[in-house]
Design an enzyme around this catalytic site. Structure first.
Site, PDB file in Angstrom:
ATOM      1  N   SER A  44       0.955  -1.080  -0.087  1.00  0.00           N
ATOM      2  CA  SER A  44      -0.217  -0.274  -0.119  1.00  0.00           C
ATOM      3  C   SER A  44       0.734   0.687   0.002  1.00  0.00           C
ATOM      4  CB  SER A  44      -0.971   0.129   1.283  1.00  0.00           C
ATOM      5  OG  SER A  44      -1.818   1.076   0.738  1.00  0.00           O
ATOM      6  N   HIS A  45       0.500   1.992   0.691  1.00  0.00           N
ATOM      7  CA  HIS A  45       1.801   3.161   1.040  1.00  0.00           C
ATOM      8  C   HIS A  45       2.829   3.012   1.941  1.00  0.00           C
ATOM      9  CE1 HIS A  45      -0.544   2.260   4.903  1.00  0.00           C
ATOM     10  NE2 HIS A  45       0.598   3.371   5.185  1.00  0.00           N
ATOM     11  N   LYS A  87      -1.989  -9.647  -0.110  1.00  0.00           N
ATOM     12  CA  LYS A  87      -3.611  -9.286   0.235  1.00  0.00           C
ATOM     13  C   LYS A  87      -3.935 -10.766  -0.567  1.00  0.00           C
ATOM     14  CE  LYS A  87      -3.921  -5.179  -0.673  1.00  0.00           C
ATOM     15  NZ  LYS A  87      -4.984  -3.796  -0.525  1.00  0.00           N
ATOM     16  N   ASP A 135      -2.276   6.512  -3.445  1.00  0.00           N
ATOM     17  CA  ASP A 135      -1.376   5.624  -2.837  1.00  0.00           C
ATOM     18  C   ASP A 135      -0.535   5.042  -3.564  1.00  0.00           C
ATOM     19  OD1 ASP A 135      -3.364   3.924  -2.611  1.00  0.00           O
ATOM     20  OD2 ASP A 135      -2.360   2.903  -0.205  1.00  0.00           O
ATOM     21  N   ASP A 157      -5.303   2.498  -3.371  1.00  0.00           N
ATOM     22  CA  ASP A 157      -6.721   3.001  -2.703  1.00  0.00           C
ATOM     23  C   ASP A 157      -7.041   4.099  -2.043  1.00  0.00           C
ATOM     24  OD1 ASP A 157      -5.448   1.762  -1.320  1.00  0.00           O
ATOM     25  OD2 ASP A 157      -6.232   0.032  -0.494  1.00  0.00           O
ATOM     26  N   ARG A 158      -6.129   4.567  -1.826  1.00  0.00           N
ATOM     27  CA  ARG A 158      -6.528   5.485  -0.879  1.00  0.00           C
ATOM     28  C   ARG A 158      -6.413   6.710  -2.097  1.00  0.00           C
ATOM     29  NH1 ARG A 158      -2.678   5.581   4.986  1.00  0.00           N
ATOM     30  NH2 ARG A 158      -3.480   3.396   4.865  1.00  0.00           N
ATOM     31  N   LYS A 209     -11.730  -0.011  -0.504  1.00  0.00           N
ATOM     32  CA  LYS A 209     -11.894   1.752  -0.865  1.00  0.00           C
ATOM     33  C   LYS A 209     -11.639   1.866  -2.484  1.00  0.00           C
ATOM     34  CE  LYS A 209      -7.519   2.116   1.894  1.00  0.00           C
ATOM     35  NZ  LYS A 209      -7.228   1.150   2.539  1.00  0.00           N
ATOM     36  N   ASP A 250      -0.977   1.582  -3.605  1.00  0.00           N
ATOM     37  CA  ASP A 250      -1.632   1.446  -4.491  1.00  0.00           C
ATOM     38  C   ASP A 250      -3.170   1.425  -5.654  1.00  0.00           C
ATOM     39  OD1 ASP A 250      -2.414   0.265  -2.082  1.00  0.00           O
ATOM     40  OD2 ASP A 250      -3.786  -1.387  -1.859  1.00  0.00           O
TER      41      ASP A 250
HETATM   42  C1  G16 Z   1      -4.996  -0.249   5.331  1.00  0.00           C
HETATM   43  C2  G16 Z   1      -5.955  -0.860   5.808  1.00  0.00           C
HETATM   44  C3  G16 Z   1      -6.976   0.721   5.965  1.00  0.00           C
HETATM   45  C4  G16 Z   1      -6.432   0.946   7.203  1.00  0.00           C
HETATM   46  C5  G16 Z   1      -5.240   1.456   7.109  1.00  0.00           C
HETATM   47  C6  G16 Z   1      -4.158   2.123   8.069  1.00  0.00           C
HETATM   48  O1  G16 Z   1      -4.718   0.559   4.595  1.00  0.00           O
HETATM   49  O2  G16 Z   1      -6.615  -1.197   4.319  1.00  0.00           O
HETATM   50  O3  G16 Z   1      -8.326   0.079   6.604  1.00  0.00           O
HETATM   51  O4  G16 Z   1      -7.253   2.201   7.668  1.00  0.00           O
HETATM   52  O5  G16 Z   1      -4.655   0.299   6.594  1.00  0.00           O
HETATM   53  O6  G16 Z   1      -4.511   1.053   9.427  1.00  0.00           O
HETATM   54  P1  G16 Z   1      -3.705   0.565  10.115  1.00  0.00           P
HETATM   55  O7  G16 Z   1      -3.602   2.101  11.943  1.00  0.00           O
HETATM   56  O8  G16 Z   1      -3.886  -0.167  11.210  1.00  0.00           O
HETATM   57  O9  G16 Z   1      -2.335   0.863  10.159  1.00  0.00           O
HETATM   58  P2  G16 Z   1      -3.295   0.232   3.556  1.00  0.00           P
HETATM   59  O10 G16 Z   1      -4.281   1.894   1.782  1.00  0.00           O
HETATM   60  O11 G16 Z   1      -2.880   0.450   4.111  1.00  0.00           O
HETATM   61  O12 G16 Z   1      -4.275  -0.878   2.667  1.00  0.00           O
END
Ligand code: G16
Length: 541
Positions: free
Chosen positions: A113-114, A126, A277, A281-282, A376, A279
């Site tokens: 992800s980010h 995932k 971000d 989704d953000r 998302k 991937d």
């Molecule tokens: C992931 C999850 C999100 C979550 C975020 C932060 O986002 O898909 O639902 O809000 O991590 O999680 P944490 O606070 O546990 O670090 P992404 O965009 O990283 O897949």
């Protein structure tokens, strides 16, 4: 082309977190690490035999090798077909859409992800289920159990599949279908939004800047925003996905997308700014001179949803993760619809979306989405905003000003303390837990505690219960602080402190100033400085 069972032994710490398994790239590259986890996915879902999967990743370093490893293992485990994005690329929302559209049994998305990428960055895997959404806890715990019991994995000795051209290839008995990663997703966006209205907006001279942060959304945004909708050429910047994201941190927030913030804060800045971000989704939303917090963006989208064709009939309900601000609840209240509060992690929205109990959902961590997919979706959120602005013919600043006048403003910020010692972080949470029952009615930094608890979620659809999802302390007057440990970090522990206060006048303050008493109360309650030795957060968003 023989299938080779390879002997292995369990590898510790392969427990999926908030969103799949995330580790340092070098850990994923260690012998058997990726293979053990992939075999455990097949075991956890009852085998791959005869199944169809979607496969793709965000293009980060090791993506190309990992895709080939997964393909060989899918074939060796008897999968019938794998639909894979050209060059191994798929954004997370596009993968979710493909799983649904092609009625696949599930999908594997390679992404952290980010989190930064590269040999010294992070990598991740995932698993998404047949509804297109992240595997729920029942599936991730079955996968985790399999990682603890594994003794062999199945693969085969074959050359790499050429993923550079779309079409069908054969790998053993399995078909590999290489698809354009953008086409189906772009078609879905065209069904949801009023592309003509957005195109007219651009024709009228409206200017935007979309920062793809050298990550996966570049090709999606170029095609949709510039080629289809007519945004000026060059509106999409950092559009070429790079294995190390140009050595950046592909997290769309004011810290890591600072260039965009600087451009948008200029008096002559574009009308609209956005970023996505690693991937895809953000999202981050800005107007000229204004940054819209993810929580506010979610609330404003809910309030304006009927301006978008796909939602013109209204929303069945909305949902937000617990630490996301209560701004959404105020909109839901006014609309007379259900507002669900779930633990952090998109996987918790899946049941609500499937059951038609929520149409829109979102999280403070820059994630917004709807029932169009089960993830998302960054670019979808950008198009949503563009569609609303095109119909309402107002600026982002005017729209948010009007929103706060109507609903009041939930000032919001998140303070992250990254890379702290795991033991210290757990002690801090334990310390808070231990005093929860004594807090109501006490005064902390001038604020009176109304209620204090540890969040647990009872899923209204499948009846499952998820405990220990963050400590929340409500103060009289609408302020709130939430403490939780991140489930996506790869080094030590990250303490997240979510701060919020509510105002019905004085709506133009600086968020950190408006939140000053809550920030003080948070430190007093958790003794953050004393326990961690950190005088200030690592990241403030
Ligand atoms: C992931 C999850 C999100 C979550 C975020 C932060 O986002 O898909 O639902 O809000 O991590 O999680 P944490 O606070 O546990 O670090 P992404 O965009 O990283 O897949």
């Amino acid at each position: 082309m023989s299938v080779t069972p390879i002997k292995t032994t369990p590898i510790a710490n392969q427990k999926p977190g908030t969103s799949g398994l995330r580790k340092k790239t070098r850990v994923f590259q260690e012998p058997h690490f990726l293979e053990n986890f992939i075999q455990s996915i097949w075991t956890g879902i009852g085998g791959a035999q005869g199944k169809t999967f979607v496969l793709g990743g965000d293009g980060r370093f090791f993506n190309t090798d990992a895709i080939q490893i997964v393909l060989r293992m899918a074939s060796a485990n008897g999968a019938a077909r794998v639909i894979v994005g050209q060059n191994g690329l798929l954004s997370t929302p596009a993968a979710s859409h493909l799983i649904r559209k092609r009625k696949a049994d599930g999908g594997i998305i390679l992404s952290a992800s980010h989190n930064p990428g590269g040999p010294d960055g992070d990598f991740g895997v995932k698993y998404n289920i047949a509804n297109g959404g992240p595997a729920p806890e029942s599936v991730t715990s079955a996968i985790h159990t399999a990682t603890e019991e594994i003794s062999a994995y199945r693969t085969m000795d074959t050359p790499d599949v050429d993923l550079s051209l779309t079409g069908i290839a054969q790998l053993g008995r399995m078909e590999v279908e290489v698809v354009d990663p953008v086409a189906d997703y772009a078609a879905l966006m065209e069904e949801i939004f009023d592309f003509d209205a957005i195109a007219d907006l651009f024709k009228s001279g409206f200017r935007m800047r979309f920062d793809a942060m050298h990550a996966i959304t570049g090709p999606y945004a170029k095609l949709i925003l510039e080629n289809r909708l007519g945004a000026d050429k060059g509106s999409v910047v950092n559009a070429i996905p790079l294995p190390d994201f140009g050595q950046g941190h592909p997290d769309p927030n004011p810290i890591w997308a600072k260039d965009l913030v600087d451009t948008m804060m200029h008096v002559d800045g574009p009308d609209f700014g956005a970023a996505s971000d690693g991937d895809g989704d953000r999202n981050m939303i800005m107007g000229r001179g204004i940054y819209v917090t993810p929580s506010d963006s979610l609330a404003a989208m809910a309030a304006n949803a009927t301006f978008v064709p796909a939602y013109k009939g209204g929303l069945s309900g909305v949902a937000r993760s617990m630490p996301t601000s209560l701004a959404l609840d105020r909109v839901a209240d006014k609309l007379g619809i259900e507002c669900h509060e779930t633990p952090t992690g998109w996987k918790f929205f899946g049941n609500l979306l499937d059951a038609g109990r929520a149409t829109l959902c979102g999280e403070e961590s820059a994630g917004t989405g709807s029932d169009h997919v089960r993830e998302k979706d960054g670019l979808w959120a950008v198009l949503f905003w563009l569609n609303v602005l095109a119909v309402r013919k107002c600026s982002v600043a005017d729209l948010m000003g009007e929103h706060w006048q109507t609903y009041g403003r939930n000032y919001y910020s998140r303070h992250d303390y990254e890379g702290i010692d795991g033991g210290i972080a757990n002690d801090l949470m334990q310390g808070l837990r231990a005093k929860l029952s004594t807090l109501p009615d006490t005064i902390v930094a001038g604020l009176r505690v109304q209620a204090a608890d540890e969040f647990a979620y009872d899923d209204p659809i499948d009846g499952s219960r998820t405990e220990a999802q963050g400590i929340r302390i409500h103060f009289h007057g609408g302020a709130r602080v939430v403490f939780r440990l991140s489930g996506t970090g790869t080094v030590g522990a990250t303490l997240r402190v979510y701060l919020e206060t509510y105002a019905t006048d004085d709506l133009g303050q600086d968020a950190q100033e408006a939140l000053a008493p809550v920030i003080q109360a948070a430190d007093k309650l958790a003794m953050i400085v004393e326990r961690t030795g950190r005088k200030r957060p690592t990241v403030i968003t």
